[in-house]
Design a protein around this motif. Structure first.
Motif, short mmCIF file in Angstrom:
data_model
loop_
_atom_site.label_atom_id
_atom_site.label_comp_id
_atom_site.label_asym_id
_atom_site.label_seq_id
_atom_site.Cartn_x
_atom_site.Cartn_y
_atom_site.Cartn_z
N LEU A 19 0.06 -5.05 11.26
CA LEU A 19 1.22 -4.87 12.15
C LEU A 19 1.82 -6.23 12.50
O LEU A 19 3.05 -6.38 12.57
N GLU A 75 5.64 -7.32 11.95
CA GLU A 75 6.46 -7.76 13.08
C GLU A 75 7.12 -9.10 12.79
O GLU A 75 8.27 -9.33 13.18
N GLN A 123 6.60 -1.32 13.67
CA GLN A 123 5.71 -0.21 14.01
C GLN A 123 6.02 1.02 13.17
O GLN A 123 5.11 1.74 12.74
N TYR A 124 7.33 1.26 12.95
CA TYR A 124 7.74 2.41 12.12
C TYR A 124 7.17 2.27 10.71
O TYR A 124 6.57 3.21 10.16
N PHE A 163 4.64 0.43 9.71
CA PHE A 163 3.19 0.49 9.79
C PHE A 163 2.72 1.95 9.82
O PHE A 163 1.78 2.33 9.13
N ASN A 164 3.41 2.76 10.61
CA ASN A 164 3.02 4.18 10.77
C ASN A 164 3.29 4.99 9.51
O ASN A 164 2.42 5.75 9.05
#
Length: 366
Positions: free
Chosen positions: A211, A215, A223-224, A226-227
């Protein structure tokens, strides 16, 4: 990784605009067809599969499309007809669930975790919906079925046209790992190129990045990314999706080089936009003027008002002010006006009277 056992279907009509034209006009069947644009001006809104074989795509200039496919047939879009067909399709969806979230006229998400048919198989529901669309409307559709909207959206493109793909919970990560990063929903051409430059070519490559690394390179989107590399996407199907903007635009037959000649066109655009806003009983505070130059470069100019408007004269006045805000860089091939910051998004403050238009978890069965 275990996933919440929601059952989401993404239904996507196959070459919708072009397919409607070929259905209504049989002489166009089997021929390369482009909706919108022309061989001299404009942009392709949709292309039939016969045209796509030649590399004709939506958002391509009419000139380039004709260059790719000399036998290409151009037809004008008939949005009223497309809306009519879209309503019939949506009615079919509602026979199965009230949790239907339209993305556009030709695609929608359905949450069938609990459904009106008491059918435990999301795959069989998707198959039945596609069969009914073909029998009752005359068009083919493709579908993706999975545990969330993100994976279902990608899956619907997997067996196009006229096919479907189910990604079960235990298959999600493996499914995403082998996908080219450009096939991830929400990653556009520019972002995909940035990923490639960083050595990230597939879902597997993306999942290897921390992450913190994401970033550093992608800031708020980290975050999007990563998810989704892990198949995590918790957005629910929202039946009453809020419209965030309205717009209208025109491509001209000849490039215009003087603001004075553009004023009449702007009034026509404002009139069309007024119809769309008032039909939906919506007004807005932020007005944006879109300018596309002869070299296809794009410029936008915006202004936010203290009150909501939908009246064509007020829209025109603001657009005209933005037009004269600075000198044009070149001759202009397209003008557009859009309205956002709408009164369906937040509590109204001050409005000109004339413009008022006022989880559950279940076993996932294939």
């Amino acid at each position: 990784m275990s996933f919440p056992q929601r059952k989401i279907i993404h239904v996507d009509m196959d070459a919708f605009y072009a397919s409607v034209e070929q259905m209504d006009f049989p002489e166009l069947k089997g021929k390369p067809l482009a909706v919108g644009g022309s061989e001299n001006r404009g942009v392709v809104s949709a292309a039939s599969y016969e045209a796509r074989k030649f590399g004709v795509r939506s958002a391509m200039s009419g000139i380039q499309a004709k260059r790719n496919c000399p036998d290409l047939i151009f037809v004008r879009p008939r949005f009223d007809r497309y809306k009519e067909i879209s309503k019939k399709i949506r009615k079919i969806f509602l026979d199965y669930t009230d949790l239907v979230e339209p993305l556009s006229l030709d695609e929608a998400y359905l949450d069938v975790t609990i459904n009106k048919k008491n059918n435990p198989s999301a795959s069989l529901i998707a198959q039945e919906i596609r069969k009914r669309i073909f029998e009752e409307v005359g068009l083919t559709a493709s579908a993706g079925i999975s545990v969330n909207k993100f994976v279902a959206k990608i899956a619907s493109d997997y067996n196009k046209p006229n096919g479907q793909k189910t990604v079960n919970p235990d298959e999600v990560e493996a499914f995403l790992e082998v996908l080219d990063i450009k096939k991830f929903y929400g990653i556009g051409k520019v972002t995909a190129e940035k990923f490639y430059q960083l050595g990230i070519f597939t879902g597997f490559d993306l999942k290897q990045k921390s992450l913190e690394y994401l970033e550093k390179h992608f800031k708020n989107s980290a975050q999007y990314y990563f998810n989704i590399s892990r198949g995590i996407h918790n957005s629910q199907v929202k039946p009453n999706r809020t419209v965030k903007s309205f717009g209208a635009e025109r491509t001209f037959n000849e490039n215009l080089s003087s603001e004075v000649y553009m004023e009449e066109r702007l009034m026509n655009i404002a009139t069309e936009l007024e119809k769309r806003l008032q039909k939906s009983k919506i007004s807005g505070r932020t007005i944006t003027l879109k300018i596309k130059y002869s070299d296809f470069s794009l410029q936008t100019r915006s202004k936010t008002l203290q009150y909501y408007i939908s009246d064509k004269h007020l829209l025109f006045d603001v657009a005209k002010e933005l037009l004269y805000q600075e000198r044009l860089k070149d001759s202009v091939r397209l003008l557009g006006i859009s309205v956002n910051n709408l009164n369906n998004e937040q509590k109204k403050t001050k409005e000109i009277p004339k413009s008022v238009s006022v989880q559950l978890q279940f076993d996932f069965k294939e």
